[in-house]
Design a protein around this motif. Structure first.
Motif: not given
Length: 405
Positions: A3, A6-7, A10, A249-250, A253, A256-257
């Motif tokens: 993750p 992934r951040v 993004q 973006n957050n 994320i 998804q988490e």
């Protein structure tokens, strides 16, 4: 990937979006001013052709592992399109014509379509909208935030340029330059977000900061006038972009988490979809408020010239295009002058009416952003867990360091 990775990725996506769209308002304003508004659509031809080339030549082919037969939910997809299309038509038609029999029939059709969609998704083996996702209150909160972010984002993107051009009398090119920081600062906000969100003890705090920036920007635009310094307007536009960079973006994320690896795709898709639904609602609702307020204000402004003249000139002044298109405005002013009226003064009065109407609509977007900021507290604490591969690589790196010592 992990993750944290992934951040960071993004940021690449957001930077590409920001760079690509930063030139849009300025280029669109320049084309509209010199070649007419229809010329702006021609930009899509070379850009679209270039995008198709890169897809064909450079996009890697991804072949997912087959785990059994997958039946595409064509019925659900068709019902989603019909329900959303009918709903958008309804919310645009009711403010214009009221609760007519036709609109009542359309409302019943939308409700029937929604019921049919729920029944279809319960029976589908591979539903396009898995209903079990909506049993998780955390995901429902994120979907709500995504809807509100779309409501605010698209409302500001559409009505801020109208405020600058129609209300403040700026040229299309000047308005485009002032609106450019929205897109450019989305990339900047994403870059700043990457540096701090993975270090926060409570990552959801960044969402509160983002929506707070949208509240501040909405307040700044709602109180701006044609005499407001351009630097202040650019700061408000920058706050919109940075706030969206903290949010968009957050939401992906965090969703998804919460959903887990098996639901990455559908969760991200639903977040994107709810954002677009929010944008549809925002632009329709704010446009309805602005149109009604503007039409009523134009009638009040023309009441001083008497009922006969008011009936003649109100339909022409009630169209905001006359405040944006110089040729239409100059022609109308000339007609009013020939009729013995001070056309320039009436145009200025109507501009003030439009500014007040847009201020009211932007105030509503600020309320939506405030509601979203308060809603963030309903999300439980999120921890960025490391993937197994990332943890293994980290352990191997530490082992290599020990051996080297």
């Amino acid at each position: 990937p992990d993750p944290r990775a992934r951040v960071r990725w993004q940021v690449v996506m957001a930077a590409a979006y920001g760079i690509g769209t930063a030139a849009g308002p300025s280029l669109g304003g320049w084309l509209s001013e010199h070649f007419g508004w229809r010329s702006t659509f021609l930009v899509n031809l070379p850009v679209g052709a270039l995008a198709l080339y890169f897809i064909w030549a450079h996009l890697p082919r991804y072949q997912p592992a087959r785990t059994g037969e997958v039946r595409i939910d064509w019925t659900g997809a068709a019902l989603v399109a019909l329900v959303l299309g009918g709903f958008q038509t309804l919310i645009e038609a009711v403010p214009k014509s009221g609760l007519t029999p036709g609109n009542g029939a359309l409302a019943l059709a939308v409700l029937a379509g929604a019921a049919a969609l729920l029944a279809c998704e319960r029976r589908a083996t591979h539903p396009i909208i898995p209903l079990d996702l909506f049993r998780d209150p955390q995901l429902v909160t994120l979907f709500t935030l995504s809807t509100l972010s779309g409501f605010v984002m698209f409302s500001l993107i559409f009505f801020a340029p109208l405020l600058l051009q129609g209300g403040f009398g700026l040229s299309p090119q000047e308005a485009g330059l002032l609106a450019t920081p929205i897109a450019a600062c989305i990339a900047l906000g994403s870059l700043i977000n990457t540096r701090i969100v993975i270090r926060l003890r409570k990552p959801t705090t960044i969402l509160t900061a983002g929506f707070s920036l949208l509240v501040a920007a909405s307040a700044g635009l709602a109180f701006a006038s044609r005499h407001t310094a351009h630097l202040w307007l650019e700061l408000a536009m920058s706050a919109v972009g940075i706030g969206l960079g903290f949010i968009l973006n957050n939401l992906n994320i965090f969703g998804q988490e919460i959903a887990g690896r098996e639901r990455f795709g559908i969760t991200t898709a639903l977040l994107q979809s709810t954002r677009m639904v929010g944008g549809m609602l925002g632009t329709s609702v704010v446009a309805t408020i602005v149109n009604h307020r503007y039409a009523a204000g134009v009638g009040d402004a023309l009441a001083v010239i008497g009922a006969p003249l008011q009936q003649r000139w109100q339909p022409k002044l009630a169209d905001p295009r006359v405040l944006i298109d110089p040729s239409l405005r100059e022609g109308l002013v000339a007609q009013m002058k020939a009729a013995g009226l001070d056309g320039a003064a009436l145009i200025d009065a109507v501009r003030h009416v439009l500014v007040d109407a847009i201020h009211l609509g932007i105030g509503l977007t600020g309320c939506a952003a405030l509601a979203a900021a308060l809603c963030v507290g309903r999300i439980s604490h999120i921890r960025f867990s490391r993937s197994a591969s990332a943890a293994q690589k980290s352990a191997e790196a530490r082992a290599d360091e020990v051996k080297a010592d």
